[in-house]
Enzyme design. Sequence first.
Site, PDB file in Angstrom:
ATOM      1  N   GLY A  19       0.802  -1.217   0.000  1.00 22.55           N
ATOM      2  CA  GLY A  19       0.000   0.000   0.000  1.00 22.55           C
ATOM      3  C   GLY A  19       0.832   1.263   0.000  1.00 22.55           C
ATOM      4  CE1 TYR A  41      -9.505  -0.830   9.557  1.00 27.81           C
ATOM      5  CE2 TYR A  41     -10.135   0.211  11.617  1.00 27.81           C
ATOM      6  CZ  TYR A  41      -9.229   0.046  10.584  1.00 27.81           C
ATOM      7  OH  TYR A  41      -8.051   0.736  10.592  1.00 27.81           O
TER       8      TYR A  41
END
Length: 307
Positions: free
Chosen positions: A20, A174
């Site tokens: 990322g 999450y």
Amino acid sequence: MGWSAADIPDQTGRTILITGANSGLGLCSAQALARAGARVFLACRNEKKAANALVSVSDCATGPVPEVVALDLADLDSVRACSEVMADRVDHIDVVMNNAGVMAIPQSQTAQGFEAQFGTNHLGHFALDGLLMPLLLAAPGPRVVTTTSFMHRIGTMHWDDLSAERGYRKWLAYGQSKLSNLLFAYELDRLSQARGGALKSVVAHPGYASTHLQAVGPEMAGNRLAAKMMSMSNAVAAQPAAMGALPQLYGATMPEVSGGDFYGPGALFEMRGSPKKVKANSAANDSASAQRLWGLSEQMTGVTYPW
């Protein structure tokens, strides 16, 4: 003054892969490490964003030219392909930074059918690190730095429904994925220590850092107002992404770091500031849960670690 990116030791000769790395914490980490002389690999899903990030990181580099490698953590075939590319390009990796992630997105699945947050944030990195382990163990003092969140504190492991097939709540999903990051990182360090401790597994969290991560979920849901509100909140309350990247940079580079250390911001309830050693909650320190998650992750990904 607290620790900053200017305090990173010389990274000449070190090879570092960052997932990322096209934006946010990953891009800030890539810039800082390239500036310190490391050979940096930007492992990214979006080809266009990766190309733009490469220019930015190249402008900072004082050592080898940074490189991009394709990686979609939501597809285990892509994870395997990334590991094969890395094996062709390098003979060792000093640091893997498990930085990439998604947060509170609408319900969706990975290419292999896992809940997207658990599959991307945990399973993709679990598989990647296992496949890269021969390259890590070929380095003199390898490290894996896993980025979690203070939201791990709301996480609960739903062992009978890890992919949320019986009901999906985006923030709880999450939290589970971020708790999984900690359980994985601590178990990786325990396994490494049991085999001589060559590899250090370290954890970091950025506090409340201003990145695009917060707006992705609302954008995916088509909620422009919520996305705009997230961006406004970032502008008012969050610390810059470069500050949020400091805990993972500290964990990746400082000589005194030990396996199992957890770093986060040192001020305002770990929301901002220079890095310091912090503590995870009791659920993250449950060794039985860590071992259980490890076994399930092997089954789900088909990856076992070649110690």
